[in-house]
Design a protein around this motif. Structure first.
Motif, mmCIF file in Angstrom:
data_model
loop_
_atom_site.group_PDB
_atom_site.id
_atom_site.type_symbol
_atom_site.label_atom_id
_atom_site.label_comp_id
_atom_site.label_asym_id
_atom_site.label_seq_id
_atom_site.Cartn_x
_atom_site.Cartn_y
_atom_site.Cartn_z
ATOM 1 N N ILE A 173 -75.540 -32.709 6.173
ATOM 2 C CA ILE A 173 -74.595 -31.576 6.337
ATOM 3 C C ILE A 173 -74.623 -31.027 7.763
ATOM 4 O O ILE A 173 -73.607 -30.610 8.308
ATOM 5 C CB ILE A 173 -74.889 -30.456 5.300
ATOM 6 C CG1 ILE A 173 -73.816 -29.366 5.396
ATOM 7 C CG2 ILE A 173 -76.274 -29.871 5.455
ATOM 8 C CD1 ILE A 173 -73.874 -28.336 4.317
ATOM 9 N N PHE A 174 -75.789 -31.084 8.387
ATOM 10 C CA PHE A 174 -75.966 -30.494 9.723
ATOM 11 C C PHE A 174 -75.302 -31.306 10.838
ATOM 12 O O PHE A 174 -75.258 -30.876 11.977
ATOM 13 C CB PHE A 174 -77.464 -30.335 10.029
ATOM 14 C CG PHE A 174 -78.262 -31.547 9.648
ATOM 15 C CD1 PHE A 174 -78.315 -32.639 10.483
ATOM 16 C CD2 PHE A 174 -78.914 -31.594 8.417
ATOM 17 C CE1 PHE A 174 -79.024 -33.772 10.108
ATOM 18 C CE2 PHE A 174 -79.624 -32.722 8.034
ATOM 19 C CZ PHE A 174 -79.677 -33.822 8.885
ATOM 20 N N CYS B 60 -71.499 -29.414 11.253
ATOM 21 C CA CYS B 60 -71.393 -27.969 11.029
ATOM 22 C C CYS B 60 -71.294 -27.271 12.384
ATOM 23 O O CYS B 60 -71.456 -27.896 13.423
ATOM 24 C CB CYS B 60 -72.619 -27.468 10.287
ATOM 25 S SG CYS B 60 -74.104 -27.535 11.297
ATOM 26 N N ASN B 61 -71.055 -25.949 12.344
ATOM 27 C CA ASN B 61 -70.924 -25.217 13.612
ATOM 28 C C ASN B 61 -72.259 -24.640 14.104
ATOM 29 O O ASN B 61 -72.269 -23.864 15.050
ATOM 30 C CB ASN B 61 -69.875 -24.100 13.473
ATOM 31 C CG ASN B 61 -70.299 -23.049 12.460
ATOM 32 O OD1 ASN B 61 -71.424 -23.060 11.956
ATOM 33 N ND2 ASN B 61 -69.404 -22.126 12.157
ATOM 34 N N ARG B 62 -73.338 -24.989 13.468
ATOM 35 C CA ARG B 62 -74.704 -24.552 13.838
ATOM 36 C C ARG B 62 -74.873 -23.022 13.805
ATOM 37 O O ARG B 62 -75.804 -22.506 14.400
ATOM 38 C CB ARG B 62 -75.123 -25.096 15.206
ATOM 39 C CG ARG B 62 -75.332 -26.599 15.275
ATOM 40 C CD ARG B 62 -76.265 -27.171 14.225
ATOM 41 N NE ARG B 62 -77.538 -26.509 14.071
ATOM 42 C CZ ARG B 62 -78.644 -26.787 14.723
ATOM 43 N NH1 ARG B 62 -78.646 -27.744 15.601
ATOM 44 N NH2 ARG B 62 -79.754 -26.152 14.507
ATOM 45 N N TRP B 63 -73.966 -22.358 13.108
ATOM 46 C CA TRP B 63 -74.112 -20.896 13.002
ATOM 47 C C TRP B 63 -74.875 -20.612 11.715
ATOM 48 O O TRP B 63 -74.300 -20.149 10.713
ATOM 49 C CB TRP B 63 -72.742 -20.230 12.992
ATOM 50 C CG TRP B 63 -72.767 -18.837 13.555
ATOM 51 C CD1 TRP B 63 -73.841 -18.006 13.626
ATOM 52 C CD2 TRP B 63 -71.658 -18.132 14.132
ATOM 53 N NE1 TRP B 63 -73.479 -16.815 14.218
ATOM 54 C CE2 TRP B 63 -72.158 -16.875 14.543
ATOM 55 C CE3 TRP B 63 -70.324 -18.424 14.340
ATOM 56 C CZ2 TRP B 63 -71.333 -15.919 15.147
ATOM 57 C CZ3 TRP B 63 -69.517 -17.469 14.942
ATOM 58 C CH2 TRP B 63 -70.018 -16.240 15.348
ATOM 59 N N CYS B 64 -76.168 -20.880 11.736
ATOM 60 C CA CYS B 64 -76.976 -20.849 10.512
ATOM 61 C C CYS B 64 -76.982 -19.473 9.840
ATOM 62 O O CYS B 64 -76.971 -19.389 8.614
ATOM 63 C CB CYS B 64 -78.402 -21.294 10.812
ATOM 64 S SG CYS B 64 -78.475 -22.926 11.556
ATOM 65 N N CYS C 203 -74.096 -19.385 7.623
ATOM 66 C CA CYS C 203 -73.800 -20.596 6.859
ATOM 67 C C CYS C 203 -74.077 -20.399 5.361
ATOM 68 O O CYS C 203 -75.165 -19.972 4.982
ATOM 69 C CB CYS C 203 -74.640 -21.750 7.390
ATOM 70 S SG CYS C 203 -74.315 -23.282 6.510
ATOM 71 N N SER D 181 -77.253 -22.746 4.024
ATOM 72 C CA SER D 181 -78.568 -22.829 4.690
ATOM 73 C C SER D 181 -79.690 -23.169 3.699
ATOM 74 O O SER D 181 -80.669 -23.810 4.065
ATOM 75 C CB SER D 181 -78.879 -21.546 5.456
ATOM 76 O OG SER D 181 -78.768 -20.451 4.611
ATOM 77 N N CYS E 232 -79.918 -27.069 3.412
ATOM 78 C CA CYS E 232 -79.850 -27.812 4.674
ATOM 79 C C CYS E 232 -81.254 -28.171 5.160
ATOM 80 O O CYS E 232 -82.067 -27.293 5.441
ATOM 81 C CB CYS E 232 -79.125 -26.957 5.706
ATOM 82 S SG CYS E 232 -79.148 -27.666 7.359
ATOM 83 N N LEU F 288 -82.182 -29.476 8.000
ATOM 84 C CA LEU F 288 -82.447 -29.089 9.386
ATOM 85 C C LEU F 288 -82.830 -27.612 9.462
ATOM 86 O O LEU F 288 -83.786 -27.235 10.142
ATOM 87 C CB LEU F 288 -81.206 -29.364 10.245
ATOM 88 C CG LEU F 288 -81.346 -29.061 11.726
ATOM 89 C CD1 LEU F 288 -82.435 -29.916 12.370
ATOM 90 C CD2 LEU F 288 -80.032 -29.263 12.459
ATOM 91 N N TYR F 289 -82.094 -26.790 8.739
ATOM 92 C CA TYR F 289 -82.377 -25.356 8.749
ATOM 93 C C TYR F 289 -83.792 -25.100 8.217
ATOM 94 O O TYR F 289 -84.571 -24.353 8.811
ATOM 95 C CB TYR F 289 -81.338 -24.620 7.893
ATOM 96 C CG TYR F 289 -81.591 -23.139 7.805
ATOM 97 C CD1 TYR F 289 -81.250 -22.312 8.870
ATOM 98 C CD2 TYR F 289 -82.178 -22.572 6.678
ATOM 99 C CE1 TYR F 289 -81.483 -20.948 8.811
ATOM 100 C CE2 TYR F 289 -82.412 -21.216 6.615
ATOM 101 C CZ TYR F 289 -82.065 -20.406 7.682
ATOM 102 O OH TYR F 289 -82.314 -19.059 7.622
ATOM 103 N N PHE G 129 -69.039 -29.163 3.347
ATOM 104 C CA PHE G 129 -67.919 -28.298 3.725
ATOM 105 C C PHE G 129 -66.590 -28.774 3.140
ATOM 106 O O PHE G 129 -65.696 -27.973 2.916
ATOM 107 C CB PHE G 129 -67.810 -28.219 5.255
ATOM 108 C CG PHE G 129 -69.024 -27.611 5.874
ATOM 109 C CD1 PHE G 129 -69.224 -26.232 5.823
ATOM 110 C CD2 PHE G 129 -69.995 -28.396 6.480
ATOM 111 C CE1 PHE G 129 -70.355 -25.656 6.372
ATOM 112 C CE2 PHE G 129 -71.131 -27.831 7.033
ATOM 113 C CZ PHE G 129 -71.314 -26.454 6.972
HETATM 114 S S1 SF4 Z 1 -77.748 -24.139 7.949
HETATM 115 FE FE1 SF4 Z 1 -77.217 -24.313 10.095
HETATM 116 S S2 SF4 Z 1 -77.635 -26.441 10.642
HETATM 117 FE FE2 SF4 Z 1 -77.551 -26.313 8.407
HETATM 118 S S3 SF4 Z 1 -75.438 -26.809 7.858
HETATM 119 FE FE3 SF4 Z 1 -75.590 -24.603 8.008
HETATM 120 S S4 SF4 Z 1 -74.994 -24.119 10.100
HETATM 121 FE FE4 SF4 Z 1 -75.494 -26.284 10.015
#
Ligand code: SF4
Length: 251
Positions: free
Chosen positions: A12-13, A16-20, A23, A26, A29, A31-32, A249
């Motif tokens: 998913i990461f 995405c717009n990296r606006w955790c 999000c 989160s 995810c 990565l988060y 998304f």
């Molecule tokens: S938590 Fe952050 S890195 Fe993970 S999908 Fe949402 S915006 Fe992207």
């Protein structure tokens, strides 16, 4: 390496717009979760040994993942010859050149320059502040909230748009590889789709901001024109972007 939660949405990461903070995914995810676990303190001190130990661990994990990926593709990284390395480097330079001369790159850079000039334009900010303060007291908070939110969105995307355009164009230069996959799974289409989302949200933010002014400043209309031009170029150069399914998304 810790095993990811099976409820997480794979990959998913990547789109995405990296606006955790904002999000809705989160909690699903990887990565988060990994970043929260490894960097719970945003102000991590670079002078602390623990900071560099964590960084070293992350790099080791990345190398391990790269090796696993290469093995999956049947590539033995230890067997890559100097000639093959040189060829790959040359190819990379040609791709970079093609990306740099692409009109989308120039548009994205102009957009960033315009945003930076806007953010630093003290005169405009002061006059907007004065204008808001002259409104009826009940409206001041509302207008300030619109201003702050619009600017937060603009700032968030102003660097992301050029960087994601760069990724999409670079990936498209490797079309020979990606074209083995169906349209809806090609990396460059996914990144181009993300660019369209960032552009759309930025346009909405600029529109909101423009409503606060009696006379729309030139940088606002320039930003909107550049974003429209970017949108058109993305649609032209990535005609199948909308078909890409961004994990989480789009389903
Ligand atoms: S938590 Fe952050 S890195 Fe993970 S999908 Fe949402 S915006 Fe992207």
């Amino acid at each position: 390496m810790k095993k990811p939660d099976p409820n997480n949405i794979p990959g998913i990461f990547n789109y995405c717009n990296r606006w955790c903070e904002r999000c809705p995914f989160s909690d699903r995810c990887t990565l988060y979760q990994q970043e929260q676990e490894e960097w719970p303190d945003e102000d991590a001190d670079m002078n602390e040994d623990s900071f560099w130990d964590k960084l070293k661990g992350n790099l080791e994990n990345s190398i391990e993942m790269l090796q696993e990926l290469a093995e999956e593709q049947g590539i033995d990284l230890n067997e890559v010859t100097a000639e093959e390395q040189e060829e790959a480097y040359h190819e990379m330079q040609v791709n970079e050149l093609m990306v740099n001369i692409n009109p989308l790159t120039a548009l994205a850079n102009s957009y960033l320059d315009n945003c930076l000039a806007w953010v630093k334009n003290q005169e405009i900010w002061e006059s907007l502040h004065m204008h808001i303060q002259l409104q009826a007291s009940g409206k001041i908070n509302e207008l300030e909230a619109i201003r702050d939110e619009s600017m937060e969105v603009i700032r968030w995307y102003m660097t992301m748009i050029p960087s994601k355009i760069h990724v999409a164009l670079s990936s498209k230069e490797e079309a020979d590889f990606w074209d083995q996959y169906p349209i809806q799974e090609r990396h460059y289409n996914g990144v181009a789709k993300l660019v369209k989302v960032c552009v759309q949200e930025s346009k909405e933010a600029w529109d909101q901001l423009s409503e606060l002014f009696i006379q729309v400043p030139v940088q606002v209309s320039t930003a909107l024109q550049l974003l429209t031009a970017i949108e058109e170029q993305v649609s032209e150069q990535f005609p199948d972007a909308d078909q890409f399914i961004r994990p989480g998304f789009d389903w």
